[in-house]
Design a protein around this motif. Structure first.
Motif, PDB file in Angstrom:
ATOM      1  N   ARG A  74       3.571  -5.065  12.569  1.00 58.90           N
ATOM      2  CA  ARG A  74       2.755  -6.098  13.235  1.00 58.90           C
ATOM      3  C   ARG A  74       2.223  -7.100  12.202  1.00 58.90           C
ATOM      4  N   GLY A 113      -5.920   4.433   4.710  1.00 63.66           N
ATOM      5  CA  GLY A 113      -6.739   4.041   5.844  1.00 63.66           C
ATOM      6  C   GLY A 113      -6.702   2.550   6.114  1.00 63.66           C
ATOM      7  N   ILE A 114      -5.789   1.855   5.474  1.00 62.42           N
ATOM      8  CA  ILE A 114      -5.691   0.400   5.644  1.00 62.42           C
ATOM      9  C   ILE A 114      -5.270   0.071   7.077  1.00 62.42           C
ATOM     10  N   THR A 115      -5.811  -0.989   7.593  1.00 65.39           N
ATOM     11  CA  THR A 115      -5.502  -1.442   8.952  1.00 65.39           C
ATOM     12  C   THR A 115      -4.504  -2.611   8.891  1.00 65.39           C
ATOM     13  N   GLU A 116      -4.069  -3.038  10.043  1.00 64.89           N
ATOM     14  CA  GLU A 116      -3.205  -4.220  10.099  1.00 64.89           C
ATOM     15  C   GLU A 116      -3.899  -5.404   9.432  1.00 64.89           C
ATOM     16  N   GLN A 117      -5.178  -5.613   9.753  1.00 63.80           N
ATOM     17  CA  GLN A 117      -5.919  -6.711   9.133  1.00 63.80           C
ATOM     18  C   GLN A 117      -6.033  -6.499   7.631  1.00 63.80           C
ATOM     19  N   GLY A 118      -6.222  -5.262   7.216  1.00 64.96           N
ATOM     20  CA  GLY A 118      -6.283  -4.957   5.793  1.00 64.96           C
ATOM     21  C   GLY A 118      -4.988  -5.305   5.079  1.00 64.96           C
ATOM     22  N   ALA A 133       1.613  -0.768  12.233  1.00 62.74           N
ATOM     23  CA  ALA A 133       0.670  -1.750  11.689  1.00 62.74           C
ATOM     24  C   ALA A 133       1.355  -2.633  10.652  1.00 62.74           C
ATOM     25  N   VAL A 189      -1.663   4.789  16.373  1.00 60.63           N
ATOM     26  CA  VAL A 189      -2.298   4.330  15.138  1.00 60.63           C
ATOM     27  C   VAL A 189      -1.327   4.411  13.959  1.00 60.63           C
ATOM     28  N   SER A 190      -0.060   4.242  14.234  1.00 60.34           N
ATOM     29  CA  SER A 190       0.982   4.344  13.215  1.00 60.34           C
ATOM     30  C   SER A 190       0.806   3.299  12.113  1.00 60.34           C
ATOM     31  N   MET A 191       0.841   3.762  10.880  1.00 55.84           N
ATOM     32  CA  MET A 191       0.783   2.867   9.722  1.00 55.84           C
ATOM     33  C   MET A 191       2.023   1.975   9.692  1.00 55.84           C
TER      34      MET A 191
END
Length: 175
Positions: A23, A146-151, A20, A15-17
């Motif tokens: 990617r 807490g931002i995701t790849e999509q975020g 992400a 779950v590495s920032m």
């Protein structure tokens, strides 16, 4: 223009920032630019110069992917005020690799507070004869959000990432 950028992540966390971020960068690459994330960094053996004459297959894979790339993009967390061991190990395998000399490189930093690792990484890359494209380096305040790849894709950072990739591709001002 057709340009390939190899991306190295200095974290092995699922779950590495930083992973992400890389990617997301691959998905945000402008037309004519492809970003490929190297997925073998955790399989590289510990650096040992005595292994160089019969280069391990994992290291050959890194060398081949880097040699076929026009530029390198690195994103890594900071551990104990330095670069991660896994990233340093990968870079050590590139020290005597002729295909790395003068390679265009940019650093994406997912935590602007990680100043020690960023400075250390810049010093390591300069010592290794990389061509650091400073205008393509980014420090994005992603850590702890807490931002995701999509975020990342949907955020205001997307334009900055696209711009940085275009600058890396063009070989904008270098350090």
């Amino acid at each position: 223009m057709s340009l390939k950028i190899l991306a190295l992540c200095g974290s092995l966390r699922s779950v590495s920032m930083n992973a992400a971020l890389l990617r997301a960068a691959a998905r945000l690459a402008p037309p004519g630019i492809r970003v490929d994330l190297f997925d073998g960094i955790g399989r590289l053996p510990l650096f040992n110069p005595e292994l160089e004459p019969s280069t391990p297959s994992e290291v050959r894979e890194l060398h081949e992917q880097l040699a076929s790339s026009d530029a390198l993009l690195i994103a890594s967390p900071e551990y104990a005020h330095g670069v991660t061991g896994v990233l340093k190990n990968a870079l050590d395998w590139l020290v005597s690799f002729e295909g790395f000399v003068d390679k265009r490189v940019a650093i994406f930093n997912a935590s602007p507070r990680s100043v020690h690792a960023d400075a250390a990484l810049r010093e390591i890359l300069t010592t290794m004869s990389a061509s650091l494209v400073t205008d393509a380096c980014l420090a994005l305040p992603l850590r702890g959000t807490g931002i995701t790849e999509q975020g990342i894709l949907d955020s205001g950072h997307a334009a900055d990432i696209r711009r940085a990739l275009a600058l890396l591709a063009s070989g904008a001002p270098r350090a």
